[in-house]
Write an enzyme that holds these catalytic residues in place. Structure first.
Site, PDB file in Angstrom:
ATOM      1  N   TRP A 184     -54.466  65.542  47.710  1.00  0.00           N
ATOM      2  CA  TRP A 184     -53.459  66.578  47.932  1.00  0.00           C
ATOM      3  C   TRP A 184     -53.619  67.625  46.842  1.00  0.00           C
ATOM      4  CZ3 TRP A 184     -49.527  68.424  44.719  1.00  0.00           C
ATOM      5  CH2 TRP A 184     -48.813  69.502  45.279  1.00  0.00           C
ATOM      6  N   GLU A 225     -54.171  65.315  52.691  1.00  0.00           N
ATOM      7  CA  GLU A 225     -52.732  65.492  52.926  1.00  0.00           C
ATOM      8  C   GLU A 225     -52.334  66.961  53.003  1.00  0.00           C
ATOM      9  OE1 GLU A 225     -50.322  63.862  49.770  1.00  0.00           O
ATOM     10  OE2 GLU A 225     -48.429  64.340  50.785  1.00  0.00           O
ATOM     11  N   LYS A 227     -49.462  70.208  53.802  1.00  0.00           N
ATOM     12  CA  LYS A 227     -48.085  70.574  53.437  1.00  0.00           C
ATOM     13  C   LYS A 227     -47.757  71.917  54.075  1.00  0.00           C
ATOM     14  CE  LYS A 227     -45.117  70.443  49.352  1.00  0.00           C
ATOM     15  NZ  LYS A 227     -45.032  69.963  47.958  1.00  0.00           N
ATOM     16  N   ASP A 258     -47.244  63.348  55.338  1.00  0.00           N
ATOM     17  CA  ASP A 258     -46.094  63.151  54.459  1.00  0.00           C
ATOM     18  C   ASP A 258     -44.861  63.613  55.230  1.00  0.00           C
ATOM     19  OD1 ASP A 258     -43.993  63.841  52.548  1.00  0.00           O
ATOM     20  OD2 ASP A 258     -45.483  63.598  50.971  1.00  0.00           O
ATOM     21  N   HIS A 261     -43.333  67.071  54.583  1.00  0.00           N
ATOM     22  CA  HIS A 261     -44.206  68.239  54.507  1.00  0.00           C
ATOM     23  C   HIS A 261     -44.243  69.105  55.750  1.00  0.00           C
ATOM     24  CE1 HIS A 261     -46.810  66.927  50.837  1.00  0.00           C
ATOM     25  NE2 HIS A 261     -45.517  66.894  50.608  1.00  0.00           N
ATOM     26  N   HIS A 285     -47.138  59.164  53.883  1.00  0.00           N
ATOM     27  CA  HIS A 285     -46.307  59.294  52.700  1.00  0.00           C
ATOM     28  C   HIS A 285     -44.888  59.312  53.233  1.00  0.00           C
ATOM     29  CE1 HIS A 285     -49.082  60.909  49.295  1.00  0.00           C
ATOM     30  NE2 HIS A 285     -49.403  59.710  49.714  1.00  0.00           N
ATOM     31  N   ASP A 293     -36.653  70.420  49.349  1.00  0.00           N
ATOM     32  CA  ASP A 293     -37.317  69.317  48.653  1.00  0.00           C
ATOM     33  C   ASP A 293     -37.888  68.317  49.641  1.00  0.00           C
ATOM     34  OD1 ASP A 293     -38.091  67.594  46.472  1.00  0.00           O
ATOM     35  OD2 ASP A 293     -36.503  66.283  47.180  1.00  0.00           O
ATOM     36  N   ASP A 295     -39.081  65.270  48.728  1.00  0.00           N
ATOM     37  CA  ASP A 295     -39.305  63.990  48.053  1.00  0.00           C
ATOM     38  C   ASP A 295     -38.052  63.215  47.687  1.00  0.00           C
ATOM     39  OD1 ASP A 295     -42.298  64.200  47.754  1.00  0.00           O
ATOM     40  OD2 ASP A 295     -41.708  66.036  46.741  1.00  0.00           O
ATOM     41  N   ASP A 325     -43.617  58.226  49.047  1.00  0.00           N
ATOM     42  CA  ASP A 325     -43.732  59.397  48.179  1.00  0.00           C
ATOM     43  C   ASP A 325     -42.375  60.046  47.997  1.00  0.00           C
ATOM     44  OD1 ASP A 325     -44.502  61.509  46.662  1.00  0.00           O
ATOM     45  OD2 ASP A 325     -45.704  62.507  48.191  1.00  0.00           O
TER      46      ASP A 325
HETATM   47  C1  RNT Z   1     -46.944  66.740  47.034  1.00  0.00           C
HETATM   48  C2  RNT Z   1     -47.552  65.636  47.800  1.00  0.00           C
HETATM   49  C3  RNT Z   1     -48.257  64.596  46.981  1.00  0.00           C
HETATM   50  C4  RNT Z   1     -47.504  64.259  45.706  1.00  0.00           C
HETATM   51  C5  RNT Z   1     -48.073  63.092  44.956  1.00  0.00           C
HETATM   52  C6  RNT Z   1     -47.550  63.003  43.566  1.00  0.00           C
HETATM   53  O1  RNT Z   1     -46.214  67.578  47.811  1.00  0.00           O
HETATM   54  O2  RNT Z   1     -46.604  65.028  48.608  1.00  0.00           O
HETATM   55  O3  RNT Z   1     -48.492  63.482  47.743  1.00  0.00           O
HETATM   56  O4  RNT Z   1     -46.152  64.022  45.929  1.00  0.00           O
HETATM   57  O5  RNT Z   1     -49.435  63.110  45.013  1.00  0.00           O
HETATM   58 ZN    ZN Z   2     -47.130  63.215  49.613  1.00  0.00          ZN
END
Ligand code: RNT
Ligand code: ZN
Length: 418
Positions: A184, A225, A227, A258, A261, A285, A293, A295, A325
């Site tokens: 990523w 990955e 986003k 993810d 994302h 993820h 956000d 995460d 994640d």
């Molecule tokens: C960031 C990605 C990635 C990170 C990690 C720390 O937007 O999701 O996966 O969160 O690699």
């Molecule tokens: Zn991620």
């Protein structure tokens, strides 16, 4: 009523709709979750600098007790694994290297810097996964790494990626357990780009070069990955979904989705059964997006259940690596990890307890009314009794008993950290 009779009762109720709870628990016990190392220290890593500096991700909060060393992080992780049922994995970032006091730049990392992680993982019975770290570094501060306009900067990050894959293969070999190395990068632009194509051309070249060495797929698998946007890359992300979906399909790498994302109302659950026709394997993820956000700690909500259900119902578990994640620095980090990890397992259990054959045959017959009735009636079946039975059998606390060991650990260990 004893908890055994709670379980027997649940078993009967599920049996009445054709679901075998013992079989569901047996299946659940075989699903490893790749627990991300970075919840424990707010993505700071152990290179000697303090925390994320740029790279489109941010940990917010200042709850005391962040892990400040590898030993502290391992101790916290041992606590987490002791509170989660099943055998799982650890997902490491390159910035969590064990450098033994030396200054080791990203292009200098070697197998030896991860030997102690491999040794520790062995003693814990954990598999390991890996990630090159393309953020929190002076050469990533202007928002570009593998797609950087400057060839020298690209070369730096290509070298980092190459070394990371070899470390992934080393970990896979050491543990006799395939490692997934996930790429990523933060590359993107805050404001409207004048050139969307150029950076993507450069990214393809950089990825091709990074992945050029053939590694034994029993030891290392490569994932990419995407986003939609990040902090500082609001208008344009080089590695978008279409970009990486195309790249993974063309090159048959693992595709990482993810959950945080995508557009806030867009779920990855519906993507799984599409992409799985075209990519060999999937890395998830599992995360929770809240507004900007991506995460937040995962909770047992509809989104999470939808993801777990797709994996189970679509029979994708054998081709999916389930990773987590999220990072929350505003609550006890051991609790964040533990609750989040248990939540994906709870979601998977709910999916494993679904009377899928019945639901699907109703759907095929066109009886959507009965399908809705069954979907809804399943929601009040006692999945909690089955989950509690599992936790009891493997000797971890029930959900209601989680905070006692967590508070003890906080008092004895975390609160002593400044
Ligand atoms: C960031 C990605 C990635 C990170 C990690 C720390 O937007 O999701 O996966 O969160 O690699
Ligand atoms: Zn991620």
């Amino acid at each position: 009523m004893t908890s055994n009779s709670h379980y027997s009762l649940a078993q009967e109720q599920y049996a009445a709709i054709g679901v075998d709870t013992d079989a569901a628990l047996k299946a659940l016990a075989t699903i490893p979750i790749s627990v991300h190392c970075w919840q424990g220290d707010d993505v700071a890593g152990f290179e000697g600098d303090s925390g994320i500096t740029g790279g489109g991700i941010m940990a917010t909060g200042n709850y005391p007790g962040r892990a400040r060393s590898i030993d502290e992080l391992r101790s916290d992780l041992e606590q987490v694994y002791s509170l989660v049922p099943g055998k799982h994995r650890l997902n490491l970032h390159a910035s969590y290297l064990d450098h033994g006091g030396a200054k080791v730049d990203r292009t200098e990392i070697e197998e030896k810097h991860f030997q102690s992680w491999a040794d520790w993982a062995k003693t814990q019975g954990l598999g390991l996964d890996f990630n090159p770290t393309y953020f929190s570094h002076p050469l990533a501060n202007d928002g570009f790494t593998l797609a950087h306009p400057d060839k020298h900067v690209r070369e730096f990050w290509i070298e980092h990626g190459k070394r990371s894959r070899k470390i992934g293969a080393f970990l896979g070999r050491e543990l006799d357990n395939t490692c997934v190395t996930n790429i990523w990068i933060p590359d993107g632009l805050k404001d409207t780009p004048a050139d969307r194509r150029g950076p993507r051309e450069r990214l393809i070249e950089s990825l091709d070069e990074t992945l050029s060495e053939k590694l034994d797929p029993n030891h290392n698998l490569d994932a990419v990955e995407c986003k939609l946007f990040g902090l500082g890359s609001e208008s344009y992300v080089v590695g978008s979904h279409e970009f990486y979906m195309g790249y993974a399909m063309k090159n048959q790498t693992v595709l990482c989705l993810d959950a945080g994302h995508f557009h806030p109302t867009e779920s990855i659950a519906d993507k799984i059964s599409s992409v799985m026709f075209y990519v060999p394997r999937l890395l998830l993820h599992v995360s929770r997006g809240v507004r900007w956000d991506s995460d937040h700690v995962i909770v047992l909500n509809d989104d999470l259940q939808a993801i777990a259900r797709e994996l189970v119902v679509g029979d994708y578990l054998s081709r999916t690596h389930v990773g987590l994640d999220f990072f929350d620095a505003s609550i006890n980090r051991v609790a964040a990890w533990t609750i989040g990890t248990r939540n994906i397992l709870r979601a998977l259990l709910i999916a494993l307890l679904e009377p899928t054959a019945q639901l699907q045959s109703l759907e095929k017959e066109g009886d959507y009314t009965a399908r809705m009735a069954l979907f809804e009636s399943v929601k009040s079946l006692p999945f909690g009794a089955v989950w509690n039975h599992y936790c009891k059998t493997v000797g971890v606390p029930l959900d209601t008993g989680l905070m006692t060991p967590i508070k003890d650990y906080e008092q004895q260990v975390l609160s002593k950290r400044s």
